[in-house]
Each structure stands twice: as C-alpha cells, then as structure tokens.
Design a protein around this motif. Sequence first.
Motif, PDB file in Angstrom:
ATOM      1  N   TYR A 108       0.852  -1.188   0.000  1.00 40.48           N
ATOM      2  CA  TYR A 108       0.000   0.000   0.000  1.00 40.48           C
ATOM      3  C   TYR A 108       0.887   1.237   0.000  1.00 40.48           C
ATOM      4  O   TYR A 108       1.732   1.406   0.886  1.00 40.48           O
ATOM      5  CB  TYR A 108      -0.914  -0.003   1.236  1.00 40.48           C
TER       6      TYR A 108
ATOM      7  N   VAL B 170      -7.071   3.682  -3.732  1.00 45.46           N
ATOM      8  CA  VAL B 170      -7.845   3.692  -2.483  1.00 45.46           C
ATOM      9  C   VAL B 170      -7.756   5.078  -1.857  1.00 45.46           C
ATOM     10  O   VAL B 170      -6.934   5.905  -2.251  1.00 45.46           O
ATOM     11  CB  VAL B 170      -7.341   2.618  -1.498  1.00 45.46           C
TER      12      VAL B 170
ATOM     13  N   GLU C 126      -9.125   1.736   4.088  1.00 48.37           N
ATOM     14  CA  GLU C 126      -9.629   1.080   2.879  1.00 48.37           C
ATOM     15  C   GLU C 126      -8.625   0.057   2.358  1.00 48.37           C
ATOM     16  O   GLU C 126      -9.008  -1.032   1.902  1.00 48.37           O
ATOM     17  CB  GLU C 126      -9.926   2.133   1.812  1.00 48.37           C
ATOM     18  N   ALA C 127      -7.343   0.387   2.430  1.00 49.75           N
ATOM     19  CA  ALA C 127      -6.307  -0.550   1.998  1.00 49.75           C
ATOM     20  C   ALA C 127      -6.322  -1.814   2.847  1.00 49.75           C
ATOM     21  O   ALA C 127      -6.250  -2.942   2.329  1.00 49.75           O
ATOM     22  CB  ALA C 127      -4.933   0.120   2.075  1.00 49.75           C
TER      23      ALA C 127
ATOM     24  N   ASP D  33      -2.774   5.208  -2.621  1.00 51.95           N
ATOM     25  CA  ASP D  33      -3.641   6.252  -2.061  1.00 51.95           C
ATOM     26  C   ASP D  33      -3.750   7.378  -3.088  1.00 51.95           C
ATOM     27  O   ASP D  33      -2.738   7.885  -3.583  1.00 51.95           O
ATOM     28  CB  ASP D  33      -3.041   6.766  -0.748  1.00 51.95           C
TER      29      ASP D  33
ATOM     30  N   LEU E 114      -1.741  -1.142  -4.017  1.00 55.42           N
ATOM     31  CA  LEU E 114      -2.802  -0.221  -3.633  1.00 55.42           C
ATOM     32  C   LEU E 114      -2.194   1.174  -3.503  1.00 55.42           C
ATOM     33  O   LEU E 114      -1.218   1.345  -2.768  1.00 55.42           O
ATOM     34  CB  LEU E 114      -3.434  -0.663  -2.316  1.00 55.42           C
TER      35      LEU E 114
ATOM     36  N   HIS F 219      -9.257  -4.054   1.981  1.00 55.28           N
ATOM     37  CA  HIS F 219      -9.010  -4.778   0.724  1.00 55.28           C
ATOM     38  C   HIS F 219      -8.081  -5.971   0.964  1.00 55.28           C
ATOM     39  O   HIS F 219      -8.360  -7.085   0.512  1.00 55.28           O
ATOM     40  CB  HIS F 219      -8.395  -3.837  -0.315  1.00 55.28           C
TER      41      HIS F 219
END
Length: 425
Positions: free
Chosen positions: A240, A331, A336-337, A274, A272, A340
């Motif tokens: 992420y 994301v 949220e990461a 941001d 992922l 997921h």
Amino acid sequence: MGDSIDTGMMTQVLREMGEKAVVASRALAVLPAEEKNRCLRRMAETIEAAVPAIKAANEEDLKAAKAAGLSAAMIDRLTLTDRRIAEMAEGLRVVASQADPVGRVLSGTTRPNGLFIEKVSVPLGVIGIIYESRPNVTVDAAGICLKAGNAVILRGGSEAFHSNMALARLLDEAAVGCGLPDGTVQLVPWTDHAAVPILLKMDKYLDLIIPRGGERLIRLVCAEATMPVLKHYKGVCHLYIDAECDVEKAVAIVVNAKCQRPSACNALETLLIDRRIAERFIPPFLAAMKEHGVELRGDAEFRKFDPSAVPATEEDWFAEYLDLILAVKMVGSVEEAVAHINHYGSRHSDGIISSIQADIDYFFANVDSATLYSNASTRFTDGGEFGMGAEIGISTDKLHARGPMGADELTSYKYLVRGDGQIRS
C-alpha cells in the motif's frame, strides 16, 4: 525407479519407509546437538564436492521441462545454478550454527503440592514433505528436519526427479557416513502420482505433512491427509502506497517486490495507491514498470493515469500471477487498503510504504497476515533472510507455526512432572 509401479508394491515400500523413519526418529530425538551439527556440515561438504553431478542431473530435468512446455516461472524454480547450489550448502551450515531447538525448557513452575512441572521442546517425529519444482527443498527440508531431531520422507515433483534423486543420494551418503540411523532422510523413488494418496493416509507413521507447491497440490493434500497439515495456499502479496511517503524509495521497493523474482510466493501481486499521492507517485512508477516489462491490470480510476493498463476483473484481486503482471487499485485511506487486503489477500506477506507512523501502526495492528512490512520489500519473507538458514516452508496457518518455518517450528513439547510421593486427593 522413476516411472509407474504396481500400487500394492508401492504401498508396501512406502510402509517400509514409514517404519524405518519411525525407528530413526526415536534415535534422532536423543541425538546430541554436536552430532546433528557435524552431520549437517558433512552434508554441506558433500554437496559442494558434487556440483558437476548435481548440475548434470538438473540439466536432464530442464531439458524435459522445456520439451513439456513448462512456464518460465516453473523452469526458474527448477533451475540449479552454481549460486543456488552454494546457497543450499551454506543454508545447511547456518542451520548447524544455530542453537539446538530440542530440549529447551519453555517454562517451569512448582505447584502448591510440591510438584515441579517443566515444559520442554521435543521433535515432532516423522515429517512428510510433498513439493514441486524446487529441488533445493530436498536439501533445505532434510537439514531442518535433522536439526530438529525429526526423520523426513520427501516426495518431490516429477519435473525435478533427477535433481532430487541426485541430491537425496548425496544427503544419504553424508548421513550414513556420520553414523546416523537408516531412515533419517528418505525420498519417494517414483514419479507416479499414485504415491501421494498413499502417503497422505500414512498417519500411523507420519506426524505432520507439509505441502510446498501450487494451490491445487496444497488443496489436494489438505482434503486427503489424515495427519496434520502445515501449508499456505498461495501468496497474494500487497503493498500500500500511503498518502505520504518517500516516492523514490517507494518505486524502488515496488520494483524489487514485483520484478526481482516474480515466480516467488513472496513477490508482489497487488499494489494499492492512495489517491492523495497519485500525481507524485504514478508517473515514476509507470516508467519503472515499463522499463521492467510489467503488465498492469488496473481499476477504472488507475486507468485514467494509464489507459494502456488492462481493465482489472474481480479475479485479478485474488490472483497470484507468479509472473511480470501486477494488479493496481486506487484507495482513499489506510483503512480502505487494510479492508481490501484482509478480503482479497492470502495472509502471506503485505506491506505499507509510508512516512505516517500512525498509519503504519494501524496497518500492523489490523492486517491479518503472517508477515507485515513497513517501507521494505515483501521479498524478505524467507527463512534465509530471517536468519533461519534454510526454511521448511512458509505457513499462513495460525496454529503451531506461522510465516517462515525453520527448525524451531518443527518441534512440539512435552511436560516433565517431578514429584516426591504426591497423590491426588
């Protein structure tokens, strides 16, 4: 032996191997640490002295693999280079140098009635290992099982048959030369798949089975085994890219995690990003992926930055590509990461690239995976990188062992209770 054999004869031979392994395990359980270590060092020397023979056997497997059209990832796993052979030998020496995992006092307490209760580490007994492609597992598994006082029965994949047989002969030669009991290290001498279901029902002899290979093999073992199984189905590893981070370091970490060895189970499969850092991160990231020939599969928001990316499907978020393919999703937050990863991940290895300590703390506390990283590549999930020397595998289970497994993870324990005439009222 190689090819098919009568099932009845196969069953008889496997049971004889199981009986030998049980007898050997009882002797190994009380073998002094210095004797185990001496044998591990002898095994390393024997392998180093036989590099040409090992590579010749491996070349037979590689020729057959290429003729059969095996994927590049499978051929990479199968290939034994000088460096990989040297690493196998060094792994045995590292295991020999470690503290003995057997006989450790894990706890001790004196009860009010005077009973003294100790919890002491002991070997598991006999371990069966079923594995595909990587012949180095033959050496790693034998060394770690020996260090932990266990006998082992190995069943390698047909694609690595000649390599495994050559290595097993060398290990057996070293073991016999050190005076270890017959049955310490045994390799199933056939490529016939009929051996696997027989092995999986040998709970009279095997205390644990460890499958190493593709998801299909592991699910088969879990469905049919009558003894405990330690496994991971696949490595769907995530990184992420948080709202604040060092972009240059982040790109370098992504390149390493995805490209350094994409066929490994700890390689990056989903990224992922941001959206708050997208404008700064995505341009250098795309340049790096293009340079390394990585195919991107992205959600609709990411494809606005890279229209050439393949539209990602639901299956892509679950995928273990083991290739130069990367799924990418935008994301809005660390929360949220994490959601997921916990939904789509495989509980293997996941990481966060961030300069926000609170987000790192949240990620570490809430992602349910065996190994978590901040600001580092997922490729470090490995017994050698964790200081274990060789490894027996990587577990995504939660009971008994989790993450890279070395000799410590191949022990159990028993209670020793010392009294002086106490009786229970």
